[in-house]
Design a protein around this motif. Structure first.
Motif, PDB file in Angstrom:
ATOM      1  N   ILE A 207       0.869  -1.175   0.000  1.00 53.65           N
ATOM      2  CA  ILE A 207       0.000   0.000   0.000  1.00 53.65           C
ATOM      3  C   ILE A 207       0.906   1.226   0.000  1.00 53.65           C
ATOM      4  O   ILE A 207       1.758   1.375   0.866  1.00 53.65           O
ATOM      5  N   ILE A 208       0.701   2.095  -0.969  1.00 55.79           N
ATOM      6  CA  ILE A 208       1.591   3.231  -1.160  1.00 55.79           C
ATOM      7  C   ILE A 208       0.805   4.521  -1.042  1.00 55.79           C
ATOM      8  O   ILE A 208      -0.260   4.663  -1.647  1.00 55.79           O
ATOM      9  N   GLY A 209       1.296   5.464  -0.264  1.00 52.40           N
ATOM     10  CA  GLY A 209       0.711   6.792  -0.215  1.00 52.40           C
ATOM     11  C   GLY A 209       1.257   7.628  -1.361  1.00 52.40           C
ATOM     12  O   GLY A 209       2.465   7.638  -1.611  1.00 52.40           O
ATOM     13  N   LEU A 210       0.386   8.298  -2.080  1.00 50.59           N
ATOM     14  CA  LEU A 210       0.789   9.045  -3.264  1.00 50.59           C
ATOM     15  C   LEU A 210       0.764  10.544  -3.021  1.00 50.59           C
ATOM     16  O   LEU A 210      -0.114  11.061  -2.333  1.00 50.59           O
ATOM     17  N   GLU A 211       1.716  11.231  -3.614  1.00 46.42           N
ATOM     18  CA  GLU A 211       1.713  12.685  -3.644  1.00 46.42           C
ATOM     19  C   GLU A 211       0.619  13.149  -4.603  1.00 46.42           C
ATOM     20  O   GLU A 211       0.300  12.471  -5.572  1.00 46.42           O
ATOM     21  N   LYS A 212       0.023  14.291  -4.352  1.00 44.57           N
ATOM     22  CA  LYS A 212      -1.153  14.745  -5.091  1.00 44.57           C
ATOM     23  C   LYS A 212      -0.903  14.874  -6.594  1.00 44.57           C
ATOM     24  O   LYS A 212      -1.774  14.528  -7.401  1.00 44.57           O
ATOM     25  N   SER A 213       0.263  15.360  -7.002  1.00 41.94           N
ATOM     26  CA  SER A 213       0.518  15.552  -8.433  1.00 41.94           C
ATOM     27  C   SER A 213       0.409  14.227  -9.191  1.00 41.94           C
ATOM     28  O   SER A 213      -0.246  14.143 -10.232  1.00 41.94           O
ATOM     29  N   TYR A 214       1.056  13.189  -8.659  1.00 43.76           N
ATOM     30  CA  TYR A 214       1.015  11.882  -9.315  1.00 43.76           C
ATOM     31  C   TYR A 214      -0.389  11.283  -9.250  1.00 43.76           C
ATOM     32  O   TYR A 214      -0.876  10.679 -10.211  1.00 43.76           O
ATOM     33  N   ALA A 215      -1.052  11.464  -8.105  1.00 38.15           N
ATOM     34  CA  ALA A 215      -2.417  10.947  -7.966  1.00 38.15           C
ATOM     35  C   ALA A 215      -3.364  11.635  -8.942  1.00 38.15           C
ATOM     36  O   ALA A 215      -4.248  10.996  -9.527  1.00 38.15           O
ATOM     37  N   ASP A 216      -3.192  12.932  -9.142  1.00 36.16           N
ATOM     38  CA  ASP A 216      -4.024  13.647 -10.117  1.00 36.16           C
ATOM     39  C   ASP A 216      -3.816  13.078 -11.519  1.00 36.16           C
ATOM     40  O   ASP A 216      -4.767  12.970 -12.305  1.00 36.16           O
ATOM     41  N   PHE A 217      -2.579  12.726 -11.836  1.00 33.78           N
ATOM     42  CA  PHE A 217      -2.301  12.130 -13.145  1.00 33.78           C
ATOM     43  C   PHE A 217      -2.991  10.771 -13.268  1.00 33.78           C
ATOM     44  O   PHE A 217      -3.625  10.473 -14.284  1.00 33.78           O
ATOM     45  N   LEU A 218      -2.890   9.942 -12.231  1.00 33.93           N
ATOM     46  CA  LEU A 218      -3.556   8.635 -12.281  1.00 33.93           C
ATOM     47  C   LEU A 218      -5.068   8.783 -12.421  1.00 33.93           C
ATOM     48  O   LEU A 218      -5.715   8.008 -13.129  1.00 33.93           O
ATOM     49  N   SER A 219      -5.637   9.787 -11.766  1.00 35.09           N
ATOM     50  CA  SER A 219      -7.085   9.985 -11.860  1.00 35.09           C
ATOM     51  C   SER A 219      -7.502  10.420 -13.265  1.00 35.09           C
ATOM     52  O   SER A 219      -8.673  10.310 -13.633  1.00 35.09           O
ATOM     53  N   LEU A 220      -6.533  10.903 -14.041  1.00 35.37           N
ATOM     54  CA  LEU A 220      -6.811  11.266 -15.429  1.00 35.37           C
ATOM     55  C   LEU A 220      -6.815  10.044 -16.338  1.00 35.37           C
ATOM     56  O   LEU A 220      -7.698   9.895 -17.193  1.00 35.37           O
ATOM     57  N   ILE A 221      -5.855   9.143 -16.157  1.00 34.33           N
ATOM     58  CA  ILE A 221      -5.697   8.022 -17.087  1.00 34.33           C
ATOM     59  C   ILE A 221      -6.348   6.735 -16.594  1.00 34.33           C
ATOM     60  O   ILE A 221      -6.452   5.774 -17.360  1.00 34.33           O
ATOM     61  N   TYR A 222      -6.767   6.673 -15.321  1.00 35.27           N
ATOM     62  CA  TYR A 222      -7.456   5.504 -14.797  1.00 35.27           C
ATOM     63  C   TYR A 222      -8.968   5.727 -14.811  1.00 35.27           C
ATOM     64  O   TYR A 222      -9.458   6.853 -14.889  1.00 35.27           O
ATOM     65  N   VAL A 223      -9.721   4.641 -14.708  1.00 36.87           N
ATOM     66  CA  VAL A 223     -11.179   4.686 -14.728  1.00 36.87           C
ATOM     67  C   VAL A 223     -11.708   4.800 -13.296  1.00 36.87           C
ATOM     68  O   VAL A 223     -11.300   4.038 -12.414  1.00 36.87           O
ATOM     69  N   HIS A 224     -12.631   5.736 -13.078  1.00 42.90           N
ATOM     70  CA  HIS A 224     -13.231   5.906 -11.757  1.00 42.90           C
ATOM     71  C   HIS A 224     -14.408   4.955 -11.604  1.00 42.90           C
ATOM     72  O   HIS A 224     -15.408   5.063 -12.311  1.00 42.90           O
ATOM     73  N   ASN A 225     -14.289   4.008 -10.686  1.00 48.18           N
ATOM     74  CA  ASN A 225     -15.368   3.071 -10.396  1.00 48.18           C
ATOM     75  C   ASN A 225     -16.060   3.497  -9.101  1.00 48.18           C
ATOM     76  O   ASN A 225     -15.398   3.684  -8.078  1.00 48.18           O
ATOM     77  N   LYS A 226     -17.357   3.622  -9.151  1.00 55.81           N
ATOM     78  CA  LYS A 226     -18.093   3.991  -7.939  1.00 55.81           C
ATOM     79  C   LYS A 226     -18.228   2.763  -7.045  1.00 55.81           C
ATOM     80  O   LYS A 226     -18.644   1.704  -7.490  1.00 55.81           O
ATOM     81  N   PRO A 227     -17.848   2.901  -5.764  1.00 52.53           N
ATOM     82  CA  PRO A 227     -17.915   1.738  -4.856  1.00 52.53           C
ATOM     83  C   PRO A 227     -19.351   1.324  -4.550  1.00 52.53           C
ATOM     84  O   PRO A 227     -20.279   2.087  -4.716  1.00 52.53           O
TER      85      PRO A 227
END
Length: 227
Positions: A207-227
């Motif tokens: 489990i890795i804690g991410l810095e906001k800049s990288y997390a923002d990038f992942l939220s752009l290229i990954y698919v948001h699944n509603k839990p």
């Protein structure tokens, strides 16, 4: 001889399929700011100054390496914010993001104009494997290149664990809901980035804690699944 040649061609094709080019496709202007962050621009962000565009060609599972290249290109022209810029279909409608070829628009946004964070817990999957996780005794299945978000309740303890033998567990207790928390359930052994320029800043096993800049990038290229 023929067998060796076939192996060499196969290796070349594998590298070719995983090769990814990141380049500045357009530069409108530059900015001399020294901001270390690169955040995603929201629709509510105002006074963002358009600087140029980056194009990414080719697919790669190493998202951290791709982000590093994007970050360096963005900083060449002084960008501190970005957004997805879709290609257009023949009929003029926007195409969805294709992880093998996409564009990113770059901007400079004054810090005081950046949108506030929305008080959410983000958990990202890895790039290539399903990952079972548990958050406060509720199970979730993260498919590759996807993420979920949960609303943060100030003062509540969030226990995040991986559904593995000898898996990792992280506990966090946000004091307010005016910040976001970002984690990734990783199938890889990733080293933490201590540079503070956009990478990983906390690690506990898988489990890795991410810095906001990288997390923002992942939220752009990954698919948001509603839990």
């Amino acid at each position: 001889m023929i067998k060796n040649l076939a192996v060499a061609v196969s290796i070349f094709c594998i590298h070719l399929c995983n090769a990814q080019n990141v380049y500045l496709s357009k530069v409108e202007k530059t900015n001399d700011n020294t901001d270390k962050f690169l955040y995603k621009k929201t629709e509510s962000t105002i006074d963002a100054q358009y600087l140029g565009e980056i194009e990414v060609q080719g697919f790669s599972k190493d998202d951290a390496a791709v982000f590093s290249l994007i970050y360096k290109k963005a900083k060449e022209i002084g960008a501190n914010t970005f957004s997805f810029k879709p290609f257009g279909n023949i009929d003029g409608t926007p195409q969805p993001l294709n992880p093998a070829n996409y564009r990113i628009a770059l901007y400079y946004t004054p810090k005081e104009k950046l949108a506030d964070q929305n008080g959410k817990l983000y958990v990202f999957a890895s790039s290539d494997k399903d990952q079972k996780i548990n958050i406060n005794k509720k199970d979730y299945l993260l498919t590759p290149r996807s993420y979920i978000t949960l609303d943060i309740i100030p003062g509540e303890v969030y226990t995040i664990s991986t559904k593995k033998l000898l898996g990792s567990t992280i506990k966090v207790q946000p004091k307010t809901n005016n910040e976001n928390l970002y984690f990734q359930a990783s199938s890889l052994k990733v080293k933490s980035d201590t540079s503070g320029t956009g990478g990983l800043n906390l690690k506990s096993g898988d489990i890795i804690g991410l810095e906001k800049s990288y997390a923002d990038f992942l939220s752009l290229i990954y698919v948001h699944n509603k839990p």
